[in-house]
Motif scaffolding. Structure first.
Motif, PDB file in Angstrom:
ATOM      1  N   ILE A  66      10.009  -3.511  -3.967  1.00  7.08           N
ATOM      2  CA  ILE A  66      10.937  -2.386  -4.014  1.00  7.08           C
ATOM      3  C   ILE A  66      12.221  -2.754  -3.291  1.00  7.08           C
ATOM      4  CG2 ILE A  66      11.328   0.002  -3.273  1.00  7.08           C
ATOM      5  CD1 ILE A  66       8.273   0.386  -3.571  1.00  7.08           C
ATOM      6  N   TYR A  67      13.323  -2.671  -4.032  1.00  4.08           N
ATOM      7  CA  TYR A  67      14.643  -2.824  -3.420  1.00  4.08           C
ATOM      8  C   TYR A  67      15.641  -2.020  -4.236  1.00  4.08           C
ATOM      9  CZ  TYR A  67      18.962  -4.449  -1.487  1.00  4.08           C
ATOM     10  OH  TYR A  67      20.199  -4.475  -0.901  1.00  4.08           O
ATOM     11  N   ILE A  68      16.083  -0.929  -3.668  1.00  6.14           N
ATOM     12  CA  ILE A  68      17.066  -0.073  -4.318  1.00  6.14           C
ATOM     13  C   ILE A  68      18.440  -0.330  -3.719  1.00  6.14           C
ATOM     14  CG2 ILE A  68      17.741   2.337  -4.715  1.00  6.14           C
ATOM     15  CD1 ILE A  68      14.716   2.992  -4.657  1.00  6.14           C
ATOM     16  N   GLY A  69      18.468  -0.676  -2.450  1.00  8.72           N
ATOM     17  CA  GLY A  69      19.729  -0.929  -1.773  1.00  8.72           C
ATOM     18  C   GLY A  69      20.033   0.128  -0.720  1.00  8.72           C
ATOM     19  N   ASP A  70      19.345   1.242  -0.802  1.00 11.10           N
ATOM     20  CA  ASP A  70      19.474   2.322   0.176  1.00 11.10           C
ATOM     21  C   ASP A  70      18.174   2.333   0.982  1.00 11.10           C
ATOM     22  OD1 ASP A  70      19.862   4.670   1.611  1.00 11.10           O
ATOM     23  OD2 ASP A  70      19.483   5.976  -0.099  1.00 11.10           O
ATOM     24  N   ARG A  71      18.267   2.111   2.270  1.00 13.75           N
ATOM     25  CA  ARG A  71      17.071   1.947   3.115  1.00 13.75           C
ATOM     26  C   ARG A  71      16.123   3.142   3.006  1.00 13.75           C
ATOM     27  NH1 ARG A  71      13.738  -1.721   5.542  1.00 13.75           N
ATOM     28  NH2 ARG A  71      13.161  -1.090   7.621  1.00 13.75           N
ATOM     29  N   VAL A  72      16.633   4.354   3.097  1.00 18.31           N
ATOM     30  CA  VAL A  72      15.781   5.536   3.038  1.00 18.31           C
ATOM     31  C   VAL A  72      15.131   5.645   1.662  1.00 18.31           C
ATOM     32  CG1 VAL A  72      15.718   8.057   3.192  1.00 18.31           C
ATOM     33  CG2 VAL A  72      17.062   6.759   4.837  1.00 18.31           C
ATOM     34  N   ALA A  73      15.890   5.391   0.613  1.00 21.17           N
ATOM     35  CA  ALA A  73      15.328   5.442  -0.739  1.00 21.17           C
ATOM     36  C   ALA A  73      14.246   4.377  -0.919  1.00 21.17           C
ATOM     37  CB  ALA A  73      16.428   5.266  -1.772  1.00 21.17           C
ATOM     38  N   ASP A  74      14.462   3.195  -0.367  1.00 19.16           N
ATOM     39  CA  ASP A  74      13.441   2.143  -0.421  1.00 19.16           C
ATOM     40  C   ASP A  74      12.148   2.611   0.239  1.00 19.16           C
ATOM     41  OD1 ASP A  74      15.191   0.382  -1.662  1.00 19.16           O
ATOM     42  OD2 ASP A  74      15.636  -0.752   0.165  1.00 19.16           O
ATOM     43  N   LEU A  75      12.280   3.200   1.423  1.00 22.19           N
ATOM     44  CA  LEU A  75      11.110   3.658   2.165  1.00 22.19           C
ATOM     45  C   LEU A  75      10.384   4.771   1.423  1.00 22.19           C
ATOM     46  CD1 LEU A  75      12.755   3.684   5.700  1.00 22.19           C
ATOM     47  CD2 LEU A  75      11.091   2.022   4.862  1.00 22.19           C
ATOM     48  N   GLU A  76      11.145   5.699   0.842  1.00 23.28           N
ATOM     49  CA  GLU A  76      10.533   6.797   0.093  1.00 23.28           C
ATOM     50  C   GLU A  76       9.834   6.283  -1.163  1.00 23.28           C
ATOM     51  OE1 GLU A  76      13.878   9.420  -0.295  1.00 23.28           O
ATOM     52  OE2 GLU A  76      13.468  10.389   1.631  1.00 23.28           O
ATOM     53  N   MET A  77      10.397   5.270  -1.798  1.00 21.96           N
ATOM     54  CA  MET A  77       9.764   4.676  -2.974  1.00 21.96           C
ATOM     55  C   MET A  77       8.470   3.961  -2.584  1.00 21.96           C
ATOM     56  SD  MET A  77       9.938   4.425  -6.223  1.00 21.96           S
ATOM     57  CE  MET A  77      11.607   4.704  -6.732  1.00 21.96           C
ATOM     58  N   MET A  78       8.479   3.304  -1.423  1.00 32.19           N
ATOM     59  CA  MET A  78       7.255   2.661  -0.935  1.00 32.19           C
ATOM     60  C   MET A  78       6.175   3.708  -0.693  1.00 32.19           C
ATOM     61  SD  MET A  78       8.357  -0.240   1.793  1.00 32.19           S
ATOM     62  CE  MET A  78      10.078  -0.649   1.787  1.00 32.19           C
ATOM     63  N   GLU A  79       6.574   4.846  -0.143  1.00 28.69           N
ATOM     64  CA  GLU A  79       5.618   5.924   0.100  1.00 28.69           C
ATOM     65  C   GLU A  79       5.035   6.418  -1.225  1.00 28.69           C
ATOM     66  OE1 GLU A  79       5.473  10.388   2.055  1.00 28.69           O
ATOM     67  OE2 GLU A  79       7.025   9.006   2.730  1.00 28.69           O
ATOM     68  N   ALA A  80       5.863   6.587  -2.231  1.00 27.68           N
ATOM     69  CA  ALA A  80       5.392   7.030  -3.547  1.00 27.68           C
ATOM     70  C   ALA A  80       4.432   6.005  -4.144  1.00 27.68           C
ATOM     71  CB  ALA A  80       6.580   7.260  -4.477  1.00 27.68           C
ATOM     72  N   GLU A  81       4.730   4.739  -3.980  1.00 23.94           N
ATOM     73  CA  GLU A  81       3.861   3.683  -4.505  1.00 23.94           C
ATOM     74  C   GLU A  81       2.517   3.679  -3.788  1.00 23.94           C
ATOM     75  OE1 GLU A  81       2.773   0.880  -7.164  1.00 23.94           O
ATOM     76  OE2 GLU A  81       4.662   1.976  -7.163  1.00 23.94           O
ATOM     77  N   LEU A  82       2.543   3.878  -2.474  1.00 27.04           N
ATOM     78  CA  LEU A  82       1.285   3.967  -1.726  1.00 27.04           C
ATOM     79  C   LEU A  82       0.454   5.155  -2.196  1.00 27.04           C
ATOM     80  CD1 LEU A  82       2.501   3.085   1.856  1.00 27.04           C
ATOM     81  CD2 LEU A  82       0.777   1.844   0.558  1.00 27.04           C
ATOM     82  N   ASN A  83       1.125   6.281  -2.468  1.00 28.29           N
ATOM     83  CA  ASN A  83       0.411   7.445  -2.975  1.00 28.29           C
ATOM     84  C   ASN A  83      -0.294   7.120  -4.288  1.00 28.29           C
ATOM     85  OD1 ASN A  83       1.066   9.238  -0.903  1.00 28.29           O
ATOM     86  ND2 ASN A  83       2.992   9.828  -1.865  1.00 28.29           N
ATOM     87  N   GLU A  84       0.405   6.432  -5.171  1.00 25.22           N
ATOM     88  CA  GLU A  84      -0.186   6.046  -6.466  1.00 25.22           C
ATOM     89  C   GLU A  84      -1.394   5.130  -6.271  1.00 25.22           C
ATOM     90  OE1 GLU A  84       0.485   6.826  -9.740  1.00 25.22           O
ATOM     91  OE2 GLU A  84       1.769   8.393  -8.899  1.00 25.22           O
ATOM     92  N   LEU A  85      -1.259   4.147  -5.400  1.00 27.98           N
ATOM     93  CA  LEU A  85      -2.366   3.222  -5.146  1.00 27.98           C
ATOM     94  C   LEU A  85      -3.570   3.943  -4.561  1.00 27.98           C
ATOM     95  CD1 LEU A  85      -0.383   0.189  -3.685  1.00 27.98           C
ATOM     96  CD2 LEU A  85      -1.568   0.278  -5.891  1.00 27.98           C
TER      97      LEU A  85
END
Length: 68
Positions: A18-37
């Motif tokens: 995950i790399y969006i370029g916005d630190r907070v957005a990156d972290l939130e996307m990681m959280e969403a991915e963890l939820n899916e897993l």
């Protein structure tokens, strides 16, 4: 897992980078991915909870830093 880097390496094992370029957005996307897993029962509850705690602390820190 103790750092954001550890979480990134953990997600990489599942083919997720995950790399969006916005630190907070990156972290939130990681959280969403963890939820899916976790919902897919691919990771254990302890791994999920540890990673979420680290991510949420970092998200809070970044938001406070951006407001200052």
């Amino acid at each position: 897992m103790k750092t954001i880097y550890d979480i990134q390496q953990f997600l990489k094992k599942f083919g997720t980078i995950i790399y969006i370029g916005d630190r907070v957005a990156d972290l939130e996307m990681m959280e969403a991915e963890l939820n899916e897993l976790f919902q897919s029962q691919l990771i254990e509850q302890r791994e999920y909870q540890t990673a979420l705690l680290i991510l949420r602390q970092e998200i809070q820190f970044q938001k406070e830093k951006n407001q200052a």
